[in-house]
Motif scaffolding. Structure first.
Motif, PDB file in Angstrom:
ATOM      1  N   ASP A  11     -43.782  -5.265-106.966  1.00  0.00           N
ATOM      2  CA  ASP A  11     -44.334  -4.631-108.162  1.00  0.00           C
ATOM      3  C   ASP A  11     -44.856  -3.259-107.782  1.00  0.00           C
ATOM      4  O   ASP A  11     -45.605  -3.117-106.817  1.00  0.00           O
ATOM      5  N   CYS A  12     -44.440  -2.244-108.515  1.00  0.00           N
ATOM      6  CA  CYS A  12     -44.807  -0.867-108.181  1.00  0.00           C
ATOM      7  C   CYS A  12     -45.652  -0.248-109.274  1.00  0.00           C
ATOM      8  O   CYS A  12     -45.554  -0.633-110.442  1.00  0.00           O
ATOM      9  N   PHE A  14     -43.886   7.810-109.510  1.00  0.00           N
ATOM     10  CA  PHE A  14     -42.905   7.926-108.433  1.00  0.00           C
ATOM     11  C   PHE A  14     -43.562   8.533-107.191  1.00  0.00           C
ATOM     12  O   PHE A  14     -43.197   9.602-106.732  1.00  0.00           O
ATOM     13  N   THR A  74     -44.041   3.792-104.317  1.00  0.00           N
ATOM     14  CA  THR A  74     -42.858   3.404-105.083  1.00  0.00           C
ATOM     15  C   THR A  74     -41.586   3.743-104.310  1.00  0.00           C
ATOM     16  O   THR A  74     -40.633   2.954-104.293  1.00  0.00           O
ATOM     17  N   LYS A  75     -41.571   4.878-103.650  1.00  0.00           N
ATOM     18  CA  LYS A  75     -40.383   5.280-102.885  1.00  0.00           C
ATOM     19  C   LYS A  75     -40.111   4.313-101.734  1.00  0.00           C
ATOM     20  O   LYS A  75     -38.950   3.963-101.478  1.00  0.00           O
ATOM     21  N   LEU A 120     -36.979   8.434-114.076  1.00  0.00           N
ATOM     22  CA  LEU A 120     -36.875   7.502-112.945  1.00  0.00           C
ATOM     23  C   LEU A 120     -35.464   7.461-112.391  1.00  0.00           C
ATOM     24  O   LEU A 120     -35.259   7.500-111.181  1.00  0.00           O
TER      25      LEU A 120
END
Length: 195
Positions: free
Chosen positions: A44-45, A49, A53-54, A80
């Motif tokens: 789960d992010c 970005f 997340t990366k 995204l």
């Protein structure tokens, strides 16, 4: 914050090596787990970005995008998609130049968008939400056919109690509809990753 501070380097080569090292941190951790421990790992992010997340995208085979069918959320899907393409290009370019770690190129697939917090009427999203669902489909991003309805009374207590909605039995018709939607989403998700 700690990951972001490790991204720099005195030389271009060192910067690229640090980029790979930082962005592979989660992937390396997952690789260290016994492969028989888990069938699927869901990450789960946060809804931005950033480097967290990366690293999750670098560690992933698939990307599942939960989104609300509204103006800002659907704009974010296009952003995204472009950001993921740029990340994959940069990561693979740096990986190709780094002979110390051959074979670490990535190619995560956007599995699709799952629309959540959907207001339903007559078994369908309300008319105000349907244009945003259609707009997302026009972007060329796969869209799951299952929607997750908005229901503050069912979903609201889950984080506080730490118990998933499906494990808190209730007898209401809405609860049964939510369970059916979650089961349908799970089935659709598994079908997409298996074939």
């Amino acid at each position: 914050m700690e990951l972001a501070t490790e991204l720099g380097g005195a030389t271009l080569k060192q910067s690229k090596q640090n980029y790979l090292k930082v962005h592979r941190r989660l992937s390396d951790g997952i690789d260290a787990i016994d492969p028989d421990t888990y069938d699927i790992i869901l990450i789960d992010c946060p809804p931005n970005f950033n480097v967290v997340t990366k690293t999750a995208i670098v560690a992933s085979d698939y990307i599942l995008i939960p989104a609300k069918p509204d103006y800002l959320s659907t704009l974010g899907i296009d952003y995204l998609q472009r950001s993921v393409t740029a990340l994959v290009t940069d990561f693979n370019e740096y990986a190709e130049l780094d002979n110390a770690q051959p074979g670490i190129q990535i190619s995560p697939e956007i599995l699709g968008v799952v629309f959540t917090m959907v207001s339903m009427y007559g078994g369908q999203p309300i008319s105000a939400m349907r244009p945003f669902i259609a707009q997302t489909k026009r972007l060329g991003v796969p869209v799951f056919s299952t929607f997750i309805r908005e229901n503050k009374s069912l979903f609201g207590d889950a984080p506080q109690s730490g118990v998933p909605v499906v494990l808190v039995p209730q007898s209401s018709g809405t609860y049964k509809e939510v369970l059916t939607e979650l089961e349908s989403l799970t089935t659709e998700f598994l079908q997409k990753i298996e074939g």
